[in-house]
Write a protein that holds these residues in place. Sequence first.
Motif, short mmCIF file in Angstrom:
data_model
loop_
_atom_site.label_atom_id
_atom_site.label_comp_id
_atom_site.label_asym_id
_atom_site.label_seq_id
_atom_site.Cartn_x
_atom_site.Cartn_y
_atom_site.Cartn_z
N UNK A 107 39.80 46.93 56.02
CA UNK A 107 39.28 46.47 54.74
C UNK A 107 40.40 45.99 53.81
N UNK A 108 41.65 46.37 54.15
CA UNK A 108 42.80 45.95 53.34
C UNK A 108 43.39 44.63 53.81
N UNK A 109 42.88 44.11 54.96
CA UNK A 109 43.39 42.84 55.49
C UNK A 109 42.90 41.67 54.64
N UNK A 110 43.72 40.62 54.61
CA UNK A 110 43.31 39.38 53.97
C UNK A 110 43.06 39.53 52.48
N UNK A 111 42.11 38.77 52.01
CA UNK A 111 41.77 38.79 50.58
C UNK A 111 40.30 39.12 50.40
N UNK A 112 39.98 39.52 49.19
CA UNK A 112 38.59 39.87 48.86
C UNK A 112 37.74 38.60 48.95
N UNK A 113 36.74 38.57 49.84
CA UNK A 113 35.95 37.35 49.99
C UNK A 113 34.94 37.17 48.86
N UNK A 114 34.40 35.99 48.82
CA UNK A 114 33.31 35.70 47.88
C UNK A 114 32.15 36.66 48.18
N UNK A 115 31.55 37.20 47.15
CA UNK A 115 30.47 38.16 47.34
C UNK A 115 29.31 37.58 48.13
N UNK A 116 29.09 36.29 47.98
CA UNK A 116 27.96 35.67 48.71
C UNK A 116 28.14 35.79 50.21
N UNK A 117 29.37 35.61 50.68
CA UNK A 117 29.62 35.70 52.12
C UNK A 117 29.48 37.14 52.61
N UNK A 118 29.97 38.08 51.81
CA UNK A 118 29.84 39.49 52.18
C UNK A 118 28.37 39.90 52.24
N UNK A 119 27.62 39.49 51.24
CA UNK A 119 26.20 39.85 51.22
C UNK A 119 25.43 39.16 52.34
N UNK A 120 25.78 37.92 52.65
CA UNK A 120 25.13 37.23 53.78
C UNK A 120 25.44 37.95 55.09
N UNK A 121 26.67 38.42 55.23
CA UNK A 121 27.04 39.17 56.43
C UNK A 121 26.24 40.47 56.51
N UNK A 122 26.04 41.13 55.40
CA UNK A 122 25.25 42.37 55.39
C UNK A 122 23.79 42.08 55.71
N UNK A 123 23.26 40.99 55.21
CA UNK A 123 21.86 40.63 55.53
C UNK A 123 21.70 40.38 57.03
N UNK A 124 22.70 39.74 57.62
CA UNK A 124 22.66 39.50 59.06
C UNK A 124 22.70 40.82 59.82
N UNK A 125 23.56 41.73 59.38
CA UNK A 125 23.62 43.06 60.00
C UNK A 125 22.26 43.75 59.91
N UNK A 126 21.63 43.70 58.75
CA UNK A 126 20.33 44.34 58.60
C UNK A 126 19.26 43.67 59.46
N UNK A 127 19.37 42.38 59.67
CA UNK A 127 18.42 41.69 60.56
C UNK A 127 18.58 42.18 61.99
#
Length: 117
Positions: free
Chosen positions: A7-27
Amino acid sequence: MREPKWHEEGHQPDYRFTLANERTFLAWIRTALALLAGGVLLHQFATELDPRLVVTVLSTGLGVVAAVLSVVSYTRWRGNEIAIRTGRPLPFSWVLPALAAVCLLTSAVLVVMLLVT
């Protein structure tokens, strides 16, 4: 809860991408639950389908696939999250063709059983 090291790698992404990734996980989790429910439903309510051993194998197989899919959905989410944070392309996932193959095989076996019974 302690944050994972990746979680410390890279930079903090745009919240939209993080939330889209979480929606995909939930799907994926919903799909795993649907497969599990299908397996239980098949085993408990398809009492007139024969041979019973095939029904049991299909039901158990759906349960196993649901369990594997639950684990894979987390690893896929984590891989995508790392890729988003580091600006790399999203990793290829073998889950889609494998899941399609499982659904095709299960459907084919059930159609044959329904036609024969």
